[in-house]
Design an enzyme around this catalytic site. Structure first.
Site, PDB file in Angstrom:
ATOM      1  N   ASN A   7       0.915  -1.273  -0.106  1.00 49.09           N
ATOM      2  CA  ASN A   7       0.012   0.031   0.124  1.00 49.09           C
ATOM      3  C   ASN A   7       0.916   1.326  -0.032  1.00 49.09           C
ATOM      4  O   ASN A   7       1.459   1.758   0.941  1.00 49.09           O
ATOM      5  CB  ASN A   7      -0.929  -0.051   1.318  1.00 49.09           C
ATOM      6  CG  ASN A   7      -1.628   1.105   1.282  1.00 49.09           C
ATOM      7  OD1 ASN A   7      -1.867   2.118   0.498  1.00 49.09           O
ATOM      8  ND2 ASN A   7      -2.848   1.002   2.404  1.00 49.09           N
ATOM      9  N   HIS A 180     -13.200   3.127   0.492  1.00 44.14           N
ATOM     10  CA  HIS A 180     -13.119   2.036   1.354  1.00 44.14           C
ATOM     11  C   HIS A 180     -13.629   0.757   0.920  1.00 44.14           C
ATOM     12  O   HIS A 180     -14.070   0.018   1.646  1.00 44.14           O
ATOM     13  CB  HIS A 180     -13.509   2.331   2.693  1.00 44.14           C
ATOM     14  CG  HIS A 180     -12.970   3.741   3.215  1.00 44.14           C
ATOM     15  ND1 HIS A 180     -13.762   4.783   3.626  1.00 44.14           N
ATOM     16  CD2 HIS A 180     -11.728   4.010   3.601  1.00 44.14           C
ATOM     17  CE1 HIS A 180     -13.274   5.613   4.337  1.00 44.14           C
ATOM     18  NE2 HIS A 180     -11.908   5.272   4.144  1.00 44.14           N
ATOM     19  N   GLY A 210     -13.076   5.689  10.442  1.00 41.40           N
ATOM     20  CA  GLY A 210     -11.770   6.023  10.929  1.00 41.40           C
ATOM     21  C   GLY A 210     -11.390   7.196  10.957  1.00 41.40           C
ATOM     22  O   GLY A 210     -12.196   8.228  11.162  1.00 41.40           O
ATOM     23  N   ASN A 211     -10.244   7.713  10.567  1.00 48.06           N
ATOM     24  CA  ASN A 211      -9.864   8.988  10.248  1.00 48.06           C
ATOM     25  C   ASN A 211     -10.577   9.425   9.060  1.00 48.06           C
ATOM     26  O   ASN A 211     -11.170  10.722   9.112  1.00 48.06           O
ATOM     27  CB  ASN A 211      -8.352   9.239   9.910  1.00 48.06           C
ATOM     28  CG  ASN A 211      -7.581   9.408  11.273  1.00 48.06           C
ATOM     29  OD1 ASN A 211      -7.934  10.132  12.132  1.00 48.06           O
ATOM     30  ND2 ASN A 211      -6.454   8.682  11.388  1.00 48.06           N
ATOM     31  N   GLY A 212     -10.628   8.754   8.111  1.00 51.67           N
ATOM     32  CA  GLY A 212     -11.787   8.807   7.077  1.00 51.67           C
ATOM     33  C   GLY A 212     -12.868   8.028   7.116  1.00 51.67           C
ATOM     34  O   GLY A 212     -12.626   6.757   7.587  1.00 51.67           O
ATOM     35  N   ASP A 282      -8.875  13.337  16.551  1.00 50.92           N
ATOM     36  CA  ASP A 282      -9.016  12.094  17.304  1.00 50.92           C
ATOM     37  C   ASP A 282      -9.975  12.215  18.175  1.00 50.92           C
ATOM     38  O   ASP A 282     -10.310  12.681  18.841  1.00 50.92           O
ATOM     39  CB  ASP A 282      -7.632  11.614  17.895  1.00 50.92           C
ATOM     40  CG  ASP A 282      -7.568  10.235  18.211  1.00 50.92           C
ATOM     41  OD1 ASP A 282      -8.577   9.887  18.716  1.00 50.92           O
ATOM     42  OD2 ASP A 282      -6.783   9.642  17.959  1.00 50.92           O
ATOM     43  N   GLY A 330     -10.968   2.071  13.036  1.00 52.31           N
ATOM     44  CA  GLY A 330     -10.600   2.796  14.393  1.00 52.31           C
ATOM     45  C   GLY A 330     -11.861   3.075  15.308  1.00 52.31           C
ATOM     46  O   GLY A 330     -11.858   2.394  16.308  1.00 52.31           O
ATOM     47  N   GLU A 333     -14.271   0.145  15.530  1.00 48.73           N
ATOM     48  CA  GLU A 333     -13.795  -1.098  16.176  1.00 48.73           C
ATOM     49  C   GLU A 333     -13.773  -0.905  17.919  1.00 48.73           C
ATOM     50  O   GLU A 333     -13.821  -1.999  18.528  1.00 48.73           O
ATOM     51  CB  GLU A 333     -12.608  -1.688  15.457  1.00 48.73           C
ATOM     52  CG  GLU A 333     -12.865  -2.256  14.381  1.00 48.73           C
ATOM     53  CD  GLU A 333     -11.271  -2.558  13.532  1.00 48.73           C
ATOM     54  OE1 GLU A 333     -10.590  -2.834  14.151  1.00 48.73           O
ATOM     55  OE2 GLU A 333     -11.495  -2.532  12.307  1.00 48.73           O
ATOM     56  N   ASN A 334     -13.119   0.383  18.054  1.00 50.60           N
ATOM     57  CA  ASN A 334     -12.864   0.646  19.477  1.00 50.60           C
ATOM     58  C   ASN A 334     -13.954   1.765  20.176  1.00 50.60           C
ATOM     59  O   ASN A 334     -13.871   1.799  21.368  1.00 50.60           O
ATOM     60  CB  ASN A 334     -11.551   1.295  19.261  1.00 50.60           C
ATOM     61  CG  ASN A 334     -10.293   0.426  18.912  1.00 50.60           C
ATOM     62  OD1 ASN A 334     -10.323  -0.619  19.357  1.00 50.60           O
ATOM     63  ND2 ASN A 334     -10.029   0.915  17.626  1.00 50.60           N
ATOM     64  N   GLU A 383      -7.954  -4.983   5.352  1.00 54.57           N
ATOM     65  CA  GLU A 383      -7.728  -4.675   4.041  1.00 54.57           C
ATOM     66  C   GLU A 383      -6.707  -5.662   3.156  1.00 54.57           C
ATOM     67  O   GLU A 383      -6.759  -6.003   1.927  1.00 54.57           O
ATOM     68  CB  GLU A 383      -7.530  -3.335   3.828  1.00 54.57           C
ATOM     69  CG  GLU A 383      -8.906  -2.423   4.058  1.00 54.57           C
ATOM     70  CD  GLU A 383      -8.827  -0.951   4.181  1.00 54.57           C
ATOM     71  OE1 GLU A 383      -8.327  -0.687   5.321  1.00 54.57           O
ATOM     72  OE2 GLU A 383      -9.087  -0.259   3.463  1.00 54.57           O
TER      73      GLU A 383
HETATM   74  P1  ADP Z   1      -7.455   5.603   9.209  1.00 56.63           P
HETATM   75  O1  ADP Z   1      -8.808   6.115   8.490  1.00 56.63           O
HETATM   76  O2  ADP Z   1      -6.351   6.610   9.092  1.00 56.63           O
HETATM   77  O3  ADP Z   1      -6.985   4.142   8.757  1.00 56.63           O
HETATM   78  P2  ADP Z   1      -8.135   4.289  11.729  1.00 56.63           P
HETATM   79  O4  ADP Z   1      -9.218   3.436  11.094  1.00 56.63           O
HETATM   80  O5  ADP Z   1      -7.067   3.722  12.269  1.00 56.63           O
HETATM   81  O6  ADP Z   1      -7.778   5.531  10.659  1.00 56.63           O
HETATM   82  O7  ADP Z   1      -8.997   5.255  12.759  1.00 56.63           O
HETATM   83  C1  ADP Z   1      -8.418   5.882  13.432  1.00 56.63           C
HETATM   84  C2  ADP Z   1      -9.303   6.737  14.301  1.00 56.63           C
HETATM   85  O8  ADP Z   1      -9.834   5.713  15.402  1.00 56.63           O
HETATM   86  C3  ADP Z   1      -8.650   7.802  15.464  1.00 56.63           C
HETATM   87  O9  ADP Z   1      -8.431   8.967  15.087  1.00 56.63           O
HETATM   88  C4  ADP Z   1      -9.638   7.715  16.566  1.00 56.63           C
HETATM   89  O10 ADP Z   1     -10.628   8.868  16.350  1.00 56.63           O
HETATM   90  C5  ADP Z   1     -10.382   6.287  16.450  1.00 56.63           C
HETATM   91  N1  ADP Z   1     -10.311   5.756  17.633  1.00 56.63           N
HETATM   92  C6  ADP Z   1      -9.323   4.769  18.002  1.00 56.63           C
HETATM   93  N2  ADP Z   1      -9.371   4.067  19.129  1.00 56.63           N
HETATM   94  C7  ADP Z   1     -10.496   4.815  19.647  1.00 56.63           C
HETATM   95  C8  ADP Z   1     -11.366   4.550  20.942  1.00 56.63           C
HETATM   96  N3  ADP Z   1     -11.009   3.671  21.940  1.00 56.63           N
HETATM   97  N4  ADP Z   1     -12.406   5.182  20.865  1.00 56.63           N
HETATM   98  C9  ADP Z   1     -12.962   6.189  20.138  1.00 56.63           C
HETATM   99  N5  ADP Z   1     -12.311   6.250  18.870  1.00 56.63           N
HETATM  100  C10 ADP Z   1     -11.123   5.728  18.781  1.00 56.63           C
END
Ligand code: ADP
Length: 400
Positions: A7, A180, A210-212, A282, A330, A333-334, A383
């Site tokens: 990637n 995505h 996620g960020n996006g 974030d 992100g 999942e979290n 992915e």
């Molecule tokens: P990308 O789009 O860059 O691949 P990710 O899928 O890794 O990003 O997601 C990153 C985002 O996930 C972070 O900016 C944050 O906002 C969010 N994130 C990660 N852990 C948590 C959490 N425990 N609670 C809420 N948001 C979270």
């Protein structure tokens, strides 16, 4: 078959070496600051600690040569020789309307990817640099390209045509493409698999947050609508992207700032959670600030929560129902409190939430109650594995 998944960004390169026999990740890594002073590689052989080395990488070719060397290194490597490598799978952001699925690379395919550069001027050239470097260093090994847009190519015109004069679609290819796609496709199929159902019988809404972020309506395994558009700025509020805004907002910004690049900078890099909260892009920081009483952070958090609710409900309406809602990436999942806030007060459309089951991160789990009409799930995205599977399939189909 052992597959290298790549990637490539403009100055970075992520890789994984996957053994498809058992789908095991043997090694992975990240090269950063390619072409910039201070470039480095972080490499992890599965089971060992990561090693980080500062190495000057003037270009992607140099980085790829180094990655291939480290993969056959007696200490940190996982291959005896590069002969063991079956193929390389490349993530390509934009396939335009030309590429509706993953394909084996030929000179025509490279030309096709070059042709859609105007639609993804930042991403496709970087992706191509990686592809061309591998073709150069490993001329006898097959390459497969996997597109972020391909999964969305099944959308009907009512979902992808914008309400502007049709000639802009015909002449300039201005339309919704969606992104995505590899992730949406992977989690939709995985959700069906976990539930033991045929995806053809399911109406699924996949939320990649996620960020996006983007949300996709998947009816019978096919994408019928998605929230991102011609570019990656449409739809939900994101880390630094605005998501949907009235055209008048863009026109006003254009008049105020006087140039498209500056407007782009505002809506792509200074907006979203960051722009509204003034705290961070974030969600974790924004949630923490909101908890401490920061009003703007609370508004930013609420815009995102409401945005996700709106897409879930509108896609349910569009598909004539929804069986499964999937959270991934992100935030998906979290974000425990985030998921709860989205699913709260959604009983009207058959979502009965289970707060206890929801109390988990990064696992495949059903977070709705057993008697919930709609099944809500967390499915971590993968992915790289999806790219590796497609690569294997394309290579085998071509009899390579
Ligand atoms: P990308 O789009 O860059 O691949 P990710 O899928 O890794 O990003 O997601 C990153 C985002 O996930 C972070 O900016 C944050 O906002 C969010 N994130 C990660 N852990 C948590 C959490 N425990 N609670 C809420 N948001 C979270």
């Amino acid at each position: 078959m052992k597959i290298l998944v790549l990637n490539c960004g403009s100055s970075s390169l992520k890789y994984q070496l996957i053994d498809m026999d058992g789908e095991k990740v043997l090694a992975k890594g990240l090269v950063e600051r390619i072409g910039i002073e201070g470039s480095r590689i972080k490499h992890t052989k599965t089971g060992l600690d990561a090693v980080t080395r500062e190495v000057p990488f003037p270009d992607h070719s140099a980085a790829i040569k180094y990655v291939l060397d480290i993969l056959v290194d007696p200490e940190f490597g996982v291959l005896k020789s590069l002969d063991e490598l079956g193929a390389t799978g490349h993530r390509i952001v934009h396939g335009g309307e030309k590429f509706t699925k993953s394909v084996l690379v030929t000179p025509e395919v490279v030309k096709g990817i070059e042709e859609v550069i105007p639609l993804a001027p930042l991403h496709n050239p970087a992706n191509l640099m990686g592809l061309k470097a591998v073709m150069d260093v490993l001329p006898d090994k097959p390459n497969v390209v996997v597109f972020d847009t391909a999964f969305h190519q099944t959308m009907p015109p009512k979902a992808y045509i914008y309400g502007i004069p049709y000639e802009y679609y015909e002449k300039d290819r201005i339309r919704r493409y969606g992104f995505h796609g590899t992730s949406h496709g992977y989690v939709a199929h995985r959700a069906a698999e976990i539930l033991g159902k045929d995806i053809k019988d399911l109406k699924i809404v996949t939320c990649h947050l996620g960020n996006g972020s983007s949300i996709t309506a998947v009816d019978g395994g096919k994408c019928v609508d998605t929230s991102m558009g011609m570019g990656t700025g449409e739809g939900l509020l994101m880390g630094t992207r605005s998501g949907n805004v009235d055209p008048l907002v863009m026109i006003t910004l254009m008049e105020k700032l006087g140039d498209a690049e500056k407007v782009s900078e505002v809506v792509h890099k200074k907006s979203g959670l960051l722009g509204v909260s003034g705290v961070s892009s974030d969600l974790r920081d924004v949630e923490e600030a909101a908890e401490k009483g920061c009003e703007r952070s609370k508004i930013a958090q609420d815009i995102l929560i409401t945005g996700v609710k709106k897409y879930i409900a509108s896609y349910a309406a569009e598909m004539g129902g929804v069986d499964v809602v999937v959270f991934t990436a992100g935030i998906g999942e979290n974000g425990i409190t985030f998921r709860e806030a989205v699913c709260k007060d959604m009983e009207f459309m058959g979502i009965k939430f289970d707060a206890e089951k929801n109390n988990c991160r990064g696992k495949e789990v059903v977070i709705s109650a057993p008697d919930s009409k709609v099944t809500v799930m967390v499915v971590p995205t993968d992915e790289e594995m999806a790219i590796a599977r497609d690569t294997k399939k394309c290579v085998e189909e071509a009899g390579k």
